[in-house]
Design a protein around this motif. Sequence first.
Motif, PDB file in Angstrom:
ATOM      1  N   THR A 120       0.839  -1.198   0.000  1.00  0.00           N
ATOM      2  CA  THR A 120       0.000   0.000   0.000  1.00  0.00           C
ATOM      3  C   THR A 120       0.871   1.244   0.000  1.00  0.00           C
ATOM      4  N   THR A 121       0.525   2.218  -0.828  1.00  0.00           N
ATOM      5  CA  THR A 121       1.332   3.422  -0.928  1.00  0.00           C
ATOM      6  C   THR A 121       1.169   4.298   0.314  1.00  0.00           C
ATOM      7  N   LEU A 122       2.177   5.125   0.557  1.00  0.00           N
ATOM      8  CA  LEU A 122       2.146   6.026   1.702  1.00  0.00           C
ATOM      9  C   LEU A 122       1.044   7.066   1.555  1.00  0.00           C
ATOM     10  N   SER A 123       0.835   7.552   0.341  1.00  0.00           N
ATOM     11  CA  SER A 123      -0.196   8.576   0.135  1.00  0.00           C
ATOM     12  C   SER A 123      -1.595   8.005   0.348  1.00  0.00           C
ATOM     13  N   PHE A 124      -1.829   6.761  -0.078  1.00  0.00           N
ATOM     14  CA  PHE A 124      -3.148   6.160   0.118  1.00  0.00           C
ATOM     15  C   PHE A 124      -3.430   5.948   1.607  1.00  0.00           C
ATOM     16  N   THR A 125      -2.421   5.478   2.336  1.00  0.00           N
ATOM     17  CA  THR A 125      -2.598   5.277   3.777  1.00  0.00           C
ATOM     18  C   THR A 125      -2.919   6.595   4.475  1.00  0.00           C
ATOM     19  N   ASN A 126      -2.178   7.656   4.108  1.00  0.00           N
ATOM     20  CA  ASN A 126      -2.425   8.959   4.728  1.00  0.00           C
ATOM     21  C   ASN A 126      -3.804   9.486   4.359  1.00  0.00           C
ATOM     22  N   MET A 127      -4.264   9.194   3.130  1.00  0.00           N
ATOM     23  CA  MET A 127      -5.577   9.645   2.690  1.00  0.00           C
ATOM     24  C   MET A 127      -6.695   9.053   3.532  1.00  0.00           C
ATOM     25  N   TRP A 128      -6.692   7.722   3.715  1.00  0.00           N
ATOM     26  CA  TRP A 128      -7.827   7.124   4.423  1.00  0.00           C
ATOM     27  C   TRP A 128      -7.762   7.347   5.936  1.00  0.00           C
ATOM     28  N   LYS A 129      -6.563   7.553   6.473  1.00  0.00           N
ATOM     29  CA  LYS A 129      -6.455   7.791   7.915  1.00  0.00           C
ATOM     30  C   LYS A 129      -7.061   9.118   8.339  1.00  0.00           C
ATOM     31  N   HIS A 130      -7.112  10.078   7.412  1.00  0.00           N
ATOM     32  CA  HIS A 130      -7.544  11.422   7.774  1.00  0.00           C
ATOM     33  C   HIS A 130      -8.808  11.828   7.027  1.00  0.00           C
ATOM     34  N   ASN A 131      -9.763  10.885   6.991  1.00  0.00           N
ATOM     35  CA  ASN A 131     -11.072  11.148   6.423  1.00  0.00           C
ATOM     36  C   ASN A 131     -12.107  10.338   7.168  1.00  0.00           C
ATOM     37  N   ALA A 132     -13.251  10.929   7.419  1.00  0.00           N
ATOM     38  CA  ALA A 132     -14.302  10.251   8.183  1.00  0.00           C
ATOM     39  C   ALA A 132     -14.782   8.977   7.495  1.00  0.00           C
ATOM     40  N   PHE A 133     -14.657   8.900   6.146  1.00  0.00           N
ATOM     41  CA  PHE A 133     -15.114   7.728   5.405  1.00  0.00           C
ATOM     42  C   PHE A 133     -13.984   6.745   5.100  1.00  0.00           C
ATOM     43  N   GLY A 277     -14.105  17.138   7.439  1.00  0.00           N
ATOM     44  CA  GLY A 277     -15.194  16.276   7.872  1.00  0.00           C
ATOM     45  C   GLY A 277     -15.146  15.980   9.345  1.00  0.00           C
ATOM     46  N   GLY A 278     -16.073  15.107   9.774  1.00  0.00           N
ATOM     47  CA  GLY A 278     -16.132  14.750  11.177  1.00  0.00           C
ATOM     48  C   GLY A 278     -16.900  13.468  11.403  1.00  0.00           C
ATOM     49  N   ALA A 279     -16.684  12.878  12.581  1.00  0.00           N
ATOM     50  CA  ALA A 279     -17.408  11.681  13.021  1.00  0.00           C
ATOM     51  C   ALA A 279     -17.988  11.986  14.392  1.00  0.00           C
ATOM     52  N   LEU A 280     -19.324  11.993  14.484  1.00  0.00           N
ATOM     53  CA  LEU A 280     -20.032  12.375  15.706  1.00  0.00           C
ATOM     54  C   LEU A 280     -20.707  11.155  16.328  1.00  0.00           C
ATOM     55  N   PRO A 281     -20.264  10.705  17.513  1.00  0.00           N
ATOM     56  CA  PRO A 281     -20.926   9.572  18.166  1.00  0.00           C
ATOM     57  C   PRO A 281     -22.415   9.866  18.376  1.00  0.00           C
ATOM     58  N   ALA A 282     -23.265   8.897  18.028  1.00  0.00           N
ATOM     59  CA  ALA A 282     -24.710   9.072  18.160  1.00  0.00           C
ATOM     60  C   ALA A 282     -25.335   7.716  18.444  1.00  0.00           C
ATOM     61  N   GLY A 283     -25.725   7.494  19.697  1.00  0.00           N
ATOM     62  CA  GLY A 283     -26.292   6.207  20.077  1.00  0.00           C
ATOM     63  C   GLY A 283     -25.272   5.102  19.909  1.00  0.00           C
TER      64      GLY A 283
END
Length: 349
Positions: A120-133, A277-283
């Motif tokens: 896995t490329t370094l850029s792809f790893t950094n991309m998914w680590k810093h996105n809510a999806f 973006g963000g991730a908000l705990p809900a229930g």
Amino acid sequence: MKLQRALSAGALAMMVTPLHAQSNVQLFGIVDTMLYHKELASQPSAHSDRLDGGGMNTSFVGFRGTEDLGGGLRVRFELSSFFRSDTGQFGRSDSDPFFSRSSWVGLQGGWGSFSMGRQTTLSFTNMWKHNAFGASSSFNPSFLHNYLSSVTQPLLTGSGATDSAWNNAISYETPDIGGMSGSIHYAPSESSTAGRRAGASLSFTRGAFSAGLVGERIDSMSLNYAAPPTVALMRESRLWNLGASYDLKFIKLYAQMISTRLSSPTSDVDLDTVTVGGALPAGPGKILASYGQTSRSQTRQAEVKRRTLSLAYDYNLSRRTDLYFVFMHDALTSTSSGNGYAAGIRHRF
């Protein structure tokens, strides 16, 4: 004689037990399938209702393991394959190799880790680590704008230019020192159209804060970049990826910038992506939100912008299984906008 056999069996058991304790192989993966009404701004006339694989994650299955060599040294390996859970076919497409996600082996010790193979490329790893999806190929705006191939997408993928993994890659990762670590990737061309690839990253994690910076370059590649009404053969790629996240407990915030320049003797393409973006705990789950905008500037072409907003509720049935419900709005300069709706289930094993 019986005593001798008993002693011999006991000695053999003592010899075999440590060998089993020193090695470990694990089966792991994700199965993700959704019902999806799909409308993309880049394909305004292509509406579809379908059962599809890979909503929040592209489904995959694999093996990974370690062997303790003693003295703090270990062998590590991973072999994993993407598959389409809606049809049972291996690969993200028919052109994928069997172990399309990863295929590598290496060593790890107090000095860090070294590995060789498809990684896995370094850029792809950094991309998914810093996105809510995360690594969602369907709803993560950064993924949609930078990794998927379509004639009217702001950025085309081809010949490994922005693939999620590099073939023939050699990598080194430093140990974690006070929350800071670094990585280097290199992949020779080996006479392929992918070109000679090199990348480096720095990442930092301290408490609730995490950040990563990645730089990658590709030389002597052959990438047919189609941006109507022209097609240009790109020979070089330069990429910077900066991402960060902060967990405030009541909400986790994400932000990212990706800048790419593709070059040919006659044309340059600059692509600049910003996502928040963000991730908000809900229930028993989380509300997820991510907004991304990409601006494309190309020699002798008008600037194009793409904007994507994804909203979801991710409901946890257990620690390994969740249901998700997603709405996505996609808009591209000079075309009509499109909306997408999805409901799916994801299981990790």
